[in-house]
Design a protein around this motif. Structure first.
Motif, PDB file in Angstrom:
ATOM      1  N   GLY A 159       0.901  -1.243  -0.027  1.00  0.00           N
ATOM      2  CA  GLY A 159       0.073   0.078   0.066  1.00  0.00           C
ATOM      3  C   GLY A 159       0.861   1.157  -0.068  1.00  0.00           C
ATOM      4  O   GLY A 159       0.714   2.109  -0.781  1.00  0.00           O
ATOM      5  N   ILE A 170       2.632   1.577  -3.616  1.00  0.00           N
ATOM      6  CA  ILE A 170       1.605   1.976  -4.579  1.00  0.00           C
ATOM      7  C   ILE A 170       1.170   3.397  -4.267  1.00  0.00           C
ATOM      8  O   ILE A 170       0.770   4.180  -5.203  1.00  0.00           O
ATOM      9  N   GLY A 171       0.612   3.764  -3.068  1.00  0.00           N
ATOM     10  CA  GLY A 171       0.275   4.887  -2.597  1.00  0.00           C
ATOM     11  C   GLY A 171       1.342   6.220  -3.142  1.00  0.00           C
ATOM     12  O   GLY A 171       1.161   7.146  -3.506  1.00  0.00           O
ATOM     13  N   ILE A 194       1.423   6.667  -6.799  1.00  0.00           N
ATOM     14  CA  ILE A 194       0.104   7.168  -7.265  1.00  0.00           C
ATOM     15  C   ILE A 194       0.435   8.855  -6.976  1.00  0.00           C
ATOM     16  O   ILE A 194       0.145   9.502  -8.092  1.00  0.00           O
ATOM     17  N   ILE A 246      -3.611   3.839  -0.175  1.00  0.00           N
ATOM     18  CA  ILE A 246      -3.921   4.050  -1.832  1.00  0.00           C
ATOM     19  C   ILE A 246      -4.852   5.061  -1.874  1.00  0.00           C
ATOM     20  O   ILE A 246      -5.008   5.963  -2.746  1.00  0.00           O
TER      21      ILE A 246
END
Length: 131
Positions: free
Chosen positions: A51, A54-55, A58, A120
């Motif tokens: 997480g 990916i966070g 992003i 996320i």
């Protein structure tokens, strides 16, 4: 700068920011070391790390898309990591019934999934605020 060179530069910057973010997050946890838990097969910690990665990515994607120059991406990326750290701290603070860190250490996969979702979800909010 040509598009191929820019892509390589953004790639390198992103790797550095993600790795730096992971080191900072690891230093936030006092009860365990992330990679040691992953080596032991702790799925909850692995989900939490996923997480975070990916966070951060992003946020970096929004930063790259909205920045005119590379140094803006670096600034937004670093700021995004700090905001992700604050979000993780607030997540632990607002779960009064249990400690997120303790539950992750105990391999509570449900808490790992919640941590992944928080990272996320808030990354989209942080990323969308980058203008």
């Amino acid at each position: 700068m040509g598009p191929y060179v820019a892509t390589i530069v953004y790639f390198i910057i992103s790797i550095i920011i993600v790795l730096t973010g992971l080191v900072l997050f690891e230093n936030m946890t006092r009860k365990y070391k992330d990679m040691e838990e992953v080596k032991k097969g702790n799925m909850a910690v692995a989900l939490s790390i996923i997480g975070k990665i990916i966070g951060i990515c992003i946020i970096l994607s929004f930063a790259i898309y909205n920045s005119n120059v590379i140094y803006e991406t670096i600034i937004w990326g670093a700021f995004g990591v700090v905001l992700q750290m604050i979000a993780y701290w607030l997540f632990d603070l607002f779960t009064r019934n249990f400690s997120v860190e303790e539950q992750l250490h105990k391999n509570n996969v449900a808490v790992g999934i919640m941590s992944l979702g928080v990272s996320i979800g808030l990354a989209f909010v942080i990323g969308a605020s980058i203008t």
